[in-house]
Motif scaffolding. Structure first.
Motif, PDB file in Angstrom:
ATOM      1  N   GLU A 174       0.821  -1.211   0.000  1.00 22.73           N
ATOM      2  CA  GLU A 174       0.000   0.000   0.000  1.00 22.73           C
ATOM      3  C   GLU A 174       0.854   1.259   0.000  1.00 22.73           C
ATOM      4  OE1 GLU A 174      -2.793   0.031   3.221  1.00 22.73           O
ATOM      5  OE2 GLU A 174      -3.776  -1.806   2.545  1.00 22.73           O
ATOM      6  N   ILE A 175       1.928   1.258   0.778  1.00 15.87           N
ATOM      7  CA  ILE A 175       2.810   2.424   0.851  1.00 15.87           C
ATOM      8  C   ILE A 175       3.439   2.702  -0.507  1.00 15.87           C
ATOM      9  CG2 ILE A 175       5.002   3.250   1.805  1.00 15.87           C
ATOM     10  CD1 ILE A 175       4.185   1.843   4.432  1.00 15.87           C
ATOM     11  N   PHE A 176       3.979   1.665  -1.135  1.00 20.10           N
ATOM     12  CA  PHE A 176       4.667   1.878  -2.409  1.00 20.10           C
ATOM     13  C   PHE A 176       3.705   2.133  -3.568  1.00 20.10           C
ATOM     14  CE2 PHE A 176       8.101  -0.403  -0.106  1.00 20.10           C
ATOM     15  CZ  PHE A 176       9.012   0.644  -0.129  1.00 20.10           C
ATOM     16  N   SER A 177       2.487   1.593  -3.519  1.00 24.47           N
ATOM     17  CA  SER A 177       1.541   1.835  -4.612  1.00 24.47           C
ATOM     18  C   SER A 177       0.900   3.219  -4.503  1.00 24.47           C
ATOM     19  CB  SER A 177       0.466   0.749  -4.658  1.00 24.47           C
ATOM     20  OG  SER A 177      -0.319   0.788  -3.495  1.00 24.47           O
ATOM     21  N   LYS A 178       0.575   3.650  -3.280  1.00 27.01           N
ATOM     22  CA  LYS A 178      -0.036   4.970  -3.086  1.00 27.01           C
ATOM     23  C   LYS A 178       0.998   6.081  -2.953  1.00 27.01           C
ATOM     24  CE  LYS A 178      -4.174   3.269  -0.765  1.00 27.01           C
ATOM     25  NZ  LYS A 178      -4.931   3.281   0.494  1.00 27.01           N
ATOM     26  N   LYS A 179       2.253   5.722  -2.708  1.00 26.57           N
ATOM     27  CA  LYS A 179       3.360   6.657  -2.490  1.00 26.57           C
ATOM     28  C   LYS A 179       3.067   7.614  -1.337  1.00 26.57           C
ATOM     29  CE  LYS A 179       5.448   6.278  -6.892  1.00 26.57           C
ATOM     30  NZ  LYS A 179       6.665   5.641  -6.841  1.00 26.57           N
TER      31      LYS A 179
END
Length: 155
Positions: free
Chosen positions: A119-124
């Motif tokens: 989630e962190i890397f996809s939503k930045k």
């Protein structure tokens, strides 16, 4: 001799009282974190370096002596392992201090953590919540600051 000791002790108490009231402390301002550098990920801890923008408007340096912080990243709890003691923020400082941090959690490489990282890397972005106590020293005076902060970091 006893009168001399009483006079010296009273003088010391009066001088310390003047120093205590004469030191006007302004809060330090912490800017937005623009990036987080990941140094190492192990099964039970994450080693990070955070460039932290700080403004210290005070005419004296502030020393962070210890900290006991609980950090939640997207509602997953991490304990901040104390690595560096005596982090110094210079007087009249307006710049960036590199803060090395080690976050520790039980079961770091489990399904919940992998989902959070995705989630962190996809939503930045990440929702960071920090709670705990920060021990500082201003001149010779120790002070404890309670911290409860919640921010969203974009990267």
């Amino acid at each position: 001799m006893k009168n001399y000791l009483k006079t010296a002790l009273m003088s010391l108490i009066i001088i310390l009282g003047f120093l205590q009231t004469g030191c006007q402390y302004e809060n330090i301002k912490i800017g937005d974190i623009k990036e987080v550098k990941t140094n190492q990920i192990k099964s039970d801890k994450i080693d990070l370096t955070v460039p932290l923008p700080i403004i210290n408007p005070n005419p004296f340096r502030i020393v962070i002596t210890k900290y006991n912080l609980l950090i939640k990243v997207n509602k997953q709890s991490f304990k901040l392992v104390e690595q560096n003691k005596n982090i110094i923020i210079p007087k009249k400082f307006n710049g960036i201090i590199e803060m090395p941090l080690i976050l520790k959690s039980e079961g770091l490489l489990n399904l919940k953590t992998i989902k959070n990282l995705y989630e962190i890397f996809s939503k930045k972005q990440a929702e960071i919540e920090i709670e705990g106590v920060l021990g500082i020293r201003i001149l010779l005076i120790p002070k404890k600051i309670d911290i409860k902060e919640k921010r969203i970091i974009y990267f």
